[in-house]
Design an enzyme around this catalytic site. Structure first.
Site, mmCIF file in Angstrom:
data_model
loop_
_atom_site.group_PDB
_atom_site.id
_atom_site.type_symbol
_atom_site.label_atom_id
_atom_site.label_comp_id
_atom_site.label_asym_id
_atom_site.label_seq_id
_atom_site.Cartn_x
_atom_site.Cartn_y
_atom_site.Cartn_z
ATOM 1 N N ARG A 51 32.853 44.682 -16.199
ATOM 2 C CA ARG A 51 33.059 44.171 -14.845
ATOM 3 C C ARG A 51 32.500 45.180 -13.846
ATOM 4 O O ARG A 51 32.936 46.335 -13.823
ATOM 5 C CB ARG A 51 34.543 43.948 -14.575
ATOM 6 C CG ARG A 51 35.188 42.883 -15.459
ATOM 7 C CD ARG A 51 36.681 42.818 -15.191
ATOM 8 N NE ARG A 51 37.325 41.791 -15.997
ATOM 9 C CZ ARG A 51 38.636 41.564 -15.998
ATOM 10 N NH1 ARG A 51 39.434 42.311 -15.233
ATOM 11 N NH2 ARG A 51 39.151 40.616 -16.761
ATOM 12 N N ASP A 53 31.770 46.439 -9.870
ATOM 13 C CA ASP A 53 32.433 46.358 -8.571
ATOM 14 C C ASP A 53 31.515 45.756 -7.516
ATOM 15 O O ASP A 53 30.323 45.539 -7.743
ATOM 16 C CB ASP A 53 32.858 47.756 -8.122
ATOM 17 C CG ASP A 53 33.915 48.364 -9.031
ATOM 18 O OD1 ASP A 53 34.708 47.601 -9.612
ATOM 19 O OD2 ASP A 53 33.931 49.601 -9.162
ATOM 20 N N ARG A 198 30.791 56.330 -10.582
ATOM 21 C CA ARG A 198 30.538 56.691 -9.186
ATOM 22 C C ARG A 198 31.233 57.998 -8.811
ATOM 23 O O ARG A 198 30.689 58.808 -8.044
ATOM 24 C CB ARG A 198 30.969 55.555 -8.266
ATOM 25 C CG ARG A 198 30.065 54.326 -8.378
ATOM 26 C CD ARG A 198 30.661 53.123 -7.668
ATOM 27 N NE ARG A 198 30.897 53.394 -6.262
ATOM 28 C CZ ARG A 198 31.595 52.564 -5.467
ATOM 29 N NH1 ARG A 198 32.133 51.466 -5.953
ATOM 30 N NH2 ARG A 198 31.753 52.865 -4.197
#
Length: 260
Positions: A51, A53, A198
């Site tokens: 998944r 973002d 990230r």
């Protein structure tokens, strides 16, 4: 042909709330399912390898779906792409065994984080790369990143909204390199925590600019405290590159990534 199908999806995530379908926001999953359903002539649900973002892109996302509609792989591919927006496309569609699962059958996932390392801001790269105007030492970033290898507790790089029951992840490969004005981080792991890549990228930028020593990444990891790590780097620089599956499923490999 009918049964279980797998597909490779490419998407520019800029205008989407992420991969996962949301009731009141546009999602990549929602767009793909709507297009597949038009081809199948019945509602279709997909399961993805990972998944992503909001604002994160997909180069070779893998999904599976079930349908009893009798369609050829080419009919699925052409029909679905005809019904998709220009920023989402299927790369391939093929039948797979009933026990194939895009998420649970995957052995690993790979992400790439791309930084445009130049004094000027690029209009054409906006939303597709992070921009860092300060000179980055990619070699120092690479050396620092090696402390992330192996199965470890990645709480220090875990997003506050992460719902995973365990912070343990196994990083199989990690590398940082430079090509002209681009610095890239490649990382492969069995799975990832929310915002993990990230947060790692933001911390490695601190090393690359010289604000932190190479040993700092290992210290942050050992602390297990998110407040010790660097910034959460912008979503636009992150790409889901590929998922790796056992050869028995014959899932196509991702082609060479073109960015940078």
């Amino acid at each position: 042909m009918s049964g279980r199908w797998a597909a490779g999806v490419e998407y520019l995530g800029t205008r989407y709330s992420g991969w996962q379908a949301q009731p009141h926001a546009p999602s990549v999953q929602g767009e793909v399912e709507k297009a597949l359903s038009q081809v199948a002539d019945h509602p279709v649900q997909t399961v993805a390898a990972g998944r992503t973002d909001a604002g994160v892109h997909g180069f070779h996302q893998v999904v599976h779906f079930d349908s009893q509609a009798r369609r050829t792989p080419y009919a699925w591919l052409l029909g679905t792409n005809t019904n998709l927006a220009e920023d989402v496309a299927l790369r391939w569609v093929q039948p797979v065994r009933d026990d194939f699962h895009a998420r649970f059958s995957a052995r690993s996932r790979r992400y790439r984080y791309v930084i445009h390392n130049a004094r000027y801001r690029s209009a054409l790269l906006d939303g597709r790369c992070a921009w860092v105007p300060w000179d980055l030492d990619a070699d120092a970033m690479h050396r620092a990143a090696q402390s992330l290898l192996g199965e470890q507790d990645f709480s220090a790089f875990r997003g506050s909204e992460c719902q995973s029951r365990s912070p343990m992840r196994n990083v199989i490969e990690v590398a940082v390199g430079r090509r002209a004005r681009f610095v890239w981080l490649d990382i492969r792991a069995n799975a990832f925590l929310h915002h993990m890549v990230r947060n790692i990228a933001g911390s490695l930028i601190e090393v690359g600019t010289g604000r932190q020593a190479e040993s700092w990444i290992a210290d942050v990891l050992a602390s297990r405290q998110r407040t010790r790590a660097g910034m959460n780097a912008p979503a636009g620089g992150l790409y889901f590159v590929e998922a790796e599956y056992p050869a028995e499923f014959a899932v196509p490999l991702a082609p060479e990534f073109w960015l940078p």
